[in-house]
Design a protein around this motif. Structure first.
Motif, PDB file in Angstrom:
ATOM      1  N   ALA A   1       0.825  -1.203   0.000  1.00 33.21           N
ATOM      2  CA  ALA A   1       0.000   0.000   0.000  1.00 33.21           C
ATOM      3  C   ALA A   1       0.862   1.257   0.000  1.00 33.21           C
ATOM      4  CB  ALA A   1      -0.922  -0.007   1.220  1.00 33.21           C
ATOM      5  N   ALA A   2       1.922   1.249   0.801  1.00 35.27           N
ATOM      6  CA  ALA A   2       2.834   2.393   0.841  1.00 35.27           C
ATOM      7  C   ALA A   2       3.484   2.620  -0.517  1.00 35.27           C
ATOM      8  CB  ALA A   2       3.894   2.173   1.915  1.00 35.27           C
ATOM      9  N   ASN A   3       3.832   1.529  -1.203  1.00 31.95           N
ATOM     10  CA  ASN A   3       4.418   1.655  -2.543  1.00 31.95           C
ATOM     11  C   ASN A   3       3.439   2.308  -3.504  1.00 31.95           C
ATOM     12  OD1 ASN A   3       6.854   0.486  -1.799  1.00 31.95           O
ATOM     13  ND2 ASN A   3       6.224  -1.580  -2.385  1.00 31.95           N
ATOM     14  N   VAL A   4       2.161   1.911  -3.425  1.00 31.20           N
ATOM     15  CA  VAL A   4       1.141   2.525  -4.283  1.00 31.20           C
ATOM     16  C   VAL A   4       1.043   4.020  -3.992  1.00 31.20           C
ATOM     17  CG1 VAL A   4      -1.320   2.606  -4.822  1.00 31.20           C
ATOM     18  CG2 VAL A   4      -0.181   0.395  -4.556  1.00 31.20           C
ATOM     19  N   ALA A   5       1.012   4.375  -2.714  1.00 35.84           N
ATOM     20  CA  ALA A   5       0.924   5.788  -2.338  1.00 35.84           C
ATOM     21  C   ALA A   5       2.112   6.577  -2.872  1.00 35.84           C
ATOM     22  CB  ALA A   5       0.838   5.919  -0.815  1.00 35.84           C
ATOM     23  N   ARG A   6       3.303   5.983  -2.823  1.00 35.51           N
ATOM     24  CA  ARG A   6       4.499   6.681  -3.312  1.00 35.51           C
ATOM     25  C   ARG A   6       4.482   6.814  -4.832  1.00 35.51           C
ATOM     26  NH1 ARG A   6       7.080   3.914   1.389  1.00 35.51           N
ATOM     27  NH2 ARG A   6       7.260   2.020   0.140  1.00 35.51           N
ATOM     28  N   VAL A   7       4.059   5.772  -5.544  1.00 35.07           N
ATOM     29  CA  VAL A   7       3.965   5.848  -7.008  1.00 35.07           C
ATOM     30  C   VAL A   7       3.033   6.983  -7.420  1.00 35.07           C
ATOM     31  CG1 VAL A   7       3.034   4.663  -9.039  1.00 35.07           C
ATOM     32  CG2 VAL A   7       4.586   3.455  -7.507  1.00 35.07           C
ATOM     33  N   CYS A   8       1.906   7.096  -6.732  1.00 35.27           N
ATOM     34  CA  CYS A   8       0.945   8.150  -7.070  1.00 35.27           C
ATOM     35  C   CYS A   8       1.512   9.544  -6.826  1.00 35.27           C
ATOM     36  CB  CYS A   8      -0.335   7.957  -6.262  1.00 35.27           C
ATOM     37  SG  CYS A   8      -1.252   6.487  -6.720  1.00 35.27           S
ATOM     38  N   ARG A   9       2.323   9.704  -5.813  1.00 39.07           N
ATOM     39  CA  ARG A   9       2.914  11.013  -5.545  1.00 39.07           C
ATOM     40  C   ARG A   9       4.045  11.323  -6.512  1.00 39.07           C
ATOM     41  NH1 ARG A   9       0.815  14.988  -3.172  1.00 39.07           N
ATOM     42  NH2 ARG A   9       2.841  15.823  -3.708  1.00 39.07           N
ATOM     43  N   GLN A  10       4.750  10.311  -6.971  1.00 37.01           N
ATOM     44  CA  GLN A  10       5.937  10.539  -7.790  1.00 37.01           C
ATOM     45  C   GLN A  10       5.591  10.856  -9.248  1.00 37.01           C
ATOM     46  OE1 GLN A  10       7.906   6.869  -6.887  1.00 37.01           O
ATOM     47  NE2 GLN A  10       8.664   7.597  -4.917  1.00 37.01           N
ATOM     48  N   GLU A  11       4.376  10.510  -9.669  1.00 38.40           N
ATOM     49  CA  GLU A  11       3.972  10.760 -11.046  1.00 38.40           C
ATOM     50  C   GLU A  11       2.981  11.925 -11.049  1.00 38.40           C
ATOM     51  OE1 GLU A  11       5.339   9.193 -13.544  1.00 38.40           O
ATOM     52  OE2 GLU A  11       6.496   7.842 -12.254  1.00 38.40           O
ATOM     53  N   ALA A  12       3.488  13.143 -11.266  1.00 38.47           N
ATOM     54  CA  ALA A  12       2.656  14.336 -11.134  1.00 38.47           C
ATOM     55  C   ALA A  12       1.429  14.328 -12.054  1.00 38.47           C
ATOM     56  CB  ALA A  12       3.499  15.585 -11.371  1.00 38.47           C
ATOM     57  N   PRO A  13       1.566  13.990 -13.360  1.00 36.05           N
ATOM     58  CA  PRO A  13       0.369  13.973 -14.213  1.00 36.05           C
ATOM     59  C   PRO A  13      -0.656  12.940 -13.725  1.00 36.05           C
ATOM     60  CG  PRO A  13       2.356  13.969 -15.544  1.00 36.05           C
ATOM     61  CD  PRO A  13       2.788  13.696 -14.136  1.00 36.05           C
ATOM     62  N   LEU A  14      -0.155  11.795 -13.244  1.00 34.38           N
ATOM     63  CA  LEU A  14      -1.038  10.776 -12.708  1.00 34.38           C
ATOM     64  C   LEU A  14      -1.766  11.317 -11.485  1.00 34.38           C
ATOM     65  CD1 LEU A  14      -2.095   7.874 -12.234  1.00 34.38           C
ATOM     66  CD2 LEU A  14       0.072   7.368 -11.123  1.00 34.38           C
ATOM     67  N   PHE A  15      -1.040  11.987 -10.605  1.00 36.74           N
ATOM     68  CA  PHE A  15      -1.647  12.462  -9.372  1.00 36.74           C
ATOM     69  C   PHE A  15      -2.787  13.436  -9.643  1.00 36.74           C
ATOM     70  CE2 PHE A  15      -1.758  15.088  -5.473  1.00 36.74           C
ATOM     71  CZ  PHE A  15      -2.099  14.088  -4.580  1.00 36.74           C
TER      72      PHE A  15
END
Length: 376
Positions: free
Chosen positions: A15-29
């Motif tokens: 879950a933490a990895n998912v949260a970090r991926v979402c923060r690291q990809e600005a257009p995705l976020f």
């Protein structure tokens, strides 16, 4: 049940990895933020947000735990609805599929056909994290999965997660806001009594590598069942020579509560912080003696996991209103409040309506109750 604890630690890190991926990809976020409406809206805030990261994490935990412990599948509850509306106005039910490709295809429908973003998320969902050294060997817990239910808060302090302010944390210090307040919370309770018996907390944004810019997190866990009390956090010793209590509150707390506790605490020992889970974690870590909330603005998914850790350390989370009326009673997690009240709808059915006091020492709980009695 040590197997369940190890599984929860593993899925919390996923879950933490998912949260970090979402923060690291600005257009995705930017694609992920959607305002909560209707019965799922937290009435404490003018705007309250649900993110796809919340929904994905919740459903991933539900999928992984249900696959390994099928007798628990119908008793895994979360904060979020798994319905998500894409930019075309289409409603998509978010689930974790059997393969990464199938999950990516479903997420692409949510993300308006953005297959690159969907593949990033699906990869994080289906990738097992590295082995987690939790020091749980030899832990024997006298529980059966058929006795248990789970509460999930996929990303507690969503507003801090969305805002994304970065703070450099110092050990032994409480920081009022920032990404570090966003936590993954997984709490296990007894279906018969609602007693919290196991909790896992993952802090996805604990340390940022200055060279790579990548975040890493840390985890905490606790078990309290019968004679078994085990926790990854050492019980903090009393603050030698420190005057009064130390307390952490929400910035929106009533002024009468702030004034009453300010007189009870020593100078500089009343702090304000974001996120219910983070404030209880501060008590767990000994950064504050108590967390007091007079409003019914937290929910079962906010408090279940950290409550289990506090019980393992000899403390707990009590209903403030009950304590002010008569005697403090511990929060429970097996039925909505008030039981059978048809007027309570959506998330409000699961609110901790009486407010709460999180504490490490029962004597400190009674001191707080005495200071607030007659003032609320």
């Amino acid at each position: 049940m040590a197997d369940l604890l190890r599984l929860l630690l593993r899925v919390a890190e996923k879950a933490a990895n998912v949260a970090r991926v979402c923060r690291q990809e600005a257009p995705l976020f930017q694609l992920l933020v959607q305002e909560k409406t209707g019965d799922d809206k937290n009435k404490k805030f003018v705007q309250d947000f649900k993110t796809l990261a919340d929904v994905v994490i919740q459903e991933m935990i539900r999928h992984d735990v249900g696959a390994e412990f099928p007798e628990m599948a119908s008793f895994i509850h979360g904060e979020e609805s798994n319905k998500f509306e894409n930019g075309l106005g289409e409603s998509v039910t978010v689930t974790v599929c059997g393969t990464e490709d199938e999950t990516a295809a479903l997420l692409a429908a949510v993300l308006d056909g953005d297959r690159t973003a969907a593949s990033l998320l699906a990869g994080a969902i289906h990738q097992d994290p590295a082995s987690i050294d939790a020091h749980t060997d030899g832990l024997a817990v006298p529980l059966d999965p058929s006795q248990l239910g789970i509460w999930i808060d996929p990303i507690d302090a969503t507003s801090q997660y969305i805002e994304g302010r970065e703070e450099v944390l110092e050990e032994g210090h409480l920081f009022p806001s920032g990404l570090h307040c966003a936590l993954v919370l997984i709490g296990v309770y007894l279906r018969s009594t609602g007693e919290p018996v196991m909790g896992v907390i993952n802090q996805p944004f604990h340390h940022k590598d200055p060279s790579s810019g990548r975040w890493s997190g840390r985890h905490f866990w606790g078990v309290c069942c019968g004679s078994v009390r085990a926790c990854s956090v050492a019980r903090a010793p009393p603050s030698a020579g420190a005057p009064g209590l130390s307390a952490v509150l929400s910035s929106s707390e009533k002024q009468v509560v702030k004034d009453s506790l300010r007189s009870l605490c020593g100078p500089g020992r009343l702090a304000l912080a974001s996120g219910a889970g983070y404030k209880i974690l501060c008590v767990i870590q000994g950064l504050a003696d108590v967390y007091v909330l007079s409003e019914g603005s937290t929910f079962k998914w906010d408090s279940c996991a950290p409550h289990a850790l506090l019980r393992a350390l000899g403390g707990g989370v009590a209903d403030l209103a009950a304590g002010l009326r008569s005697q403090p009673t511990e929060l429970t997690y097996h039925r909505h409040h008030p039981p059978g009240d048809g007027e309570q709808r959506g998330a409000e059915r699961w609110a901790n309506h009486g407010g709460l006091v999180a504490y490490r020492d029962p004597a400190q709980l009674h001191t707080v109750i005495a200071a607030l009695r007659g003032k609320l």
